[in-house]
Design a protein around this motif. Structure first.
Motif, short mmCIF file in Angstrom:
data_model
loop_
_atom_site.label_atom_id
_atom_site.label_comp_id
_atom_site.label_asym_id
_atom_site.label_seq_id
_atom_site.Cartn_x
_atom_site.Cartn_y
_atom_site.Cartn_z
N SER A 112 0.86 -1.18 0.00
CA SER A 112 0.00 0.00 0.00
C SER A 112 0.89 1.23 0.00
O SER A 112 2.12 1.11 0.16
CB SER A 112 -0.92 0.03 1.23
OG SER A 112 -0.21 0.44 2.39
N PHE A 117 -3.44 2.02 5.07
CA PHE A 117 -3.60 0.56 5.11
C PHE A 117 -2.32 -0.17 5.49
O PHE A 117 -1.83 -1.03 4.76
CB PHE A 117 -4.13 0.06 3.76
CG PHE A 117 -5.30 0.85 3.24
CD1 PHE A 117 -6.50 0.84 3.94
CD2 PHE A 117 -5.20 1.64 2.11
CE1 PHE A 117 -7.59 1.59 3.49
CE2 PHE A 117 -6.27 2.39 1.66
CZ PHE A 117 -7.47 2.37 2.35
N PHE A 122 -2.42 -5.50 8.99
CA PHE A 122 -2.51 -5.24 7.55
C PHE A 122 -1.41 -6.00 6.82
O PHE A 122 -0.25 -5.57 6.79
CB PHE A 122 -2.40 -3.74 7.25
CG PHE A 122 -3.65 -2.97 7.54
CD1 PHE A 122 -4.72 -2.99 6.65
CD2 PHE A 122 -3.77 -2.23 8.71
CE1 PHE A 122 -5.88 -2.28 6.92
CE2 PHE A 122 -4.93 -1.52 8.99
CZ PHE A 122 -5.99 -1.54 8.09
N ARG A 126 -5.53 -8.77 3.12
CA ARG A 126 -6.22 -7.84 4.01
C ARG A 126 -6.00 -6.39 3.62
O ARG A 126 -6.89 -5.55 3.75
CB ARG A 126 -5.75 -8.05 5.45
CG ARG A 126 -6.16 -9.37 6.08
CD ARG A 126 -5.76 -9.40 7.54
NE ARG A 126 -6.12 -10.66 8.17
CZ ARG A 126 -6.00 -10.89 9.47
NH1 ARG A 126 -5.51 -9.95 10.27
NH2 ARG A 126 -6.34 -12.06 9.98
N GLU A 129 -8.22 -5.77 0.56
CA GLU A 129 -9.62 -5.76 0.98
C GLU A 129 -9.97 -4.43 1.63
O GLU A 129 -11.03 -3.84 1.35
CB GLU A 129 -9.87 -6.91 1.98
CG GLU A 129 -9.84 -8.29 1.34
CD GLU A 129 -9.80 -9.41 2.36
OE1 GLU A 129 -9.65 -9.10 3.57
OE2 GLU A 129 -9.88 -10.58 1.97
N ALA A 130 -9.07 -3.92 2.47
CA ALA A 130 -9.31 -2.64 3.16
C ALA A 130 -9.34 -1.47 2.17
O ALA A 130 -10.17 -0.56 2.28
CB ALA A 130 -8.24 -2.41 4.21
N ALA A 133 -12.62 -1.66 0.29
CA ALA A 133 -13.74 -1.32 1.18
C ALA A 133 -13.82 0.18 1.42
O ALA A 133 -14.92 0.74 1.55
CB ALA A 133 -13.59 -2.07 2.50
N ARG A 134 -12.66 0.83 1.45
CA ARG A 134 -12.61 2.28 1.70
C ARG A 134 -12.95 3.07 0.44
O ARG A 134 -13.30 4.25 0.51
CB ARG A 134 -11.22 2.67 2.21
CG ARG A 134 -11.09 4.12 2.63
CD ARG A 134 -11.96 4.43 3.84
NE ARG A 134 -11.87 5.84 4.25
CZ ARG A 134 -12.59 6.82 3.72
NH1 ARG A 134 -13.47 6.55 2.77
NH2 ARG A 134 -12.45 8.05 4.15
#
Length: 211
Positions: A112, A117, A122, A126, A129-130, A133-134
């Motif tokens: 990232s 993230f 993290f 994951r 995914e974060a 999702a954001r």
């Protein structure tokens, strides 16, 4: 010529990127001379074998105490005369003792654009995914020096990757690897081995190449 030790836990795609870059002559002042895996079944070990690189397996659970594990890892790195440690998907916690022994000589790749993230929890899918999702429009990867703070060390290089409509964590993970991670990690290794990275007040300065 600096000896590079790469620490791995899984498939070793970033290790392969480093090996390929070395074979193309893109890390002229460094040599990947050791791979340390936290798992005996990691495919990264096969990549090391095919490339003729010495490999060791060091499992944390085989040591009763953290200090014993640290002793073993430090001994392996010392025997290799390691000048640079690269964490390439290494899933075992690195203690402060190891971090201090290789202060500003240990780098990590994170999928990232730090500080987004990142940190505790993290890792792997994951992170992606974060990001999805954001609803961020841009993600990427970061290479940084390792310090006591998870993903908190001085940033060396970053590269942005656009998020596309219909992305899944899996497709995004693959694109971040292909477009960012596999380019950044060898480049950071080359800069370090050329003596071009200087840490000052928590920031990394990249010196101009000597003519």
């Amino acid at each position: 010529m600096l000896n590079i030790a790469v620490l791995v836990s899984g498939g070793g795609t970033n290790l392969q990127a480093l090996i390929d870059a070395q074979n193309r002559g893109e890390i002229p002042n460094g040599k990947i001379s050791l791979v340390v895996s936290s798992r005996p079944d990691a495919y990264a070990l096969e990549r090391a074998q095919k490339a003729g690189i010495a490999a060791k397996v060091l499992r944390r659970k085989e040591f009763a105490q953290q200090t014993a594990y640290d002793d073993a890892l430090l001994q392996i790195l010392a025997e290799n005369q390691t000048g640079l440690v690269i964490l390439a998907g290494f899933m075992t916690i690195i203690s402060e003792r190891i971090i201090h022994a290789y202060e500003n000589k240990m780098i990590n790749i994170h999928p990232s654009l730090i500080p987004s993230f990142c940190g505790e929890g993290f890792y792997g899918l994951r992170v992606h995914e974060a990001a999805l999702a954001r609803g961020v429009k841009v993600t990427g990867a970061t290479v940084h020096f390792v310090n006591e703070v998870c993903d908190g060390g001085p940033i060396i290089l970053q590269k942005a990757v656009e998020i596309q409509a219909g992305d899944t964590p899996e497709t995004l993970q693959r694109r971040v690897m292909e477009q960012a991670e596999w380019h950044l990690l060898p480049k950071a290794a080359a800069l370090f081995c050329a003596g071009r990275l200087q840490v000052e007040n928590g920031r990394v300065n990249i010196r101009e190449a000597a003519e």
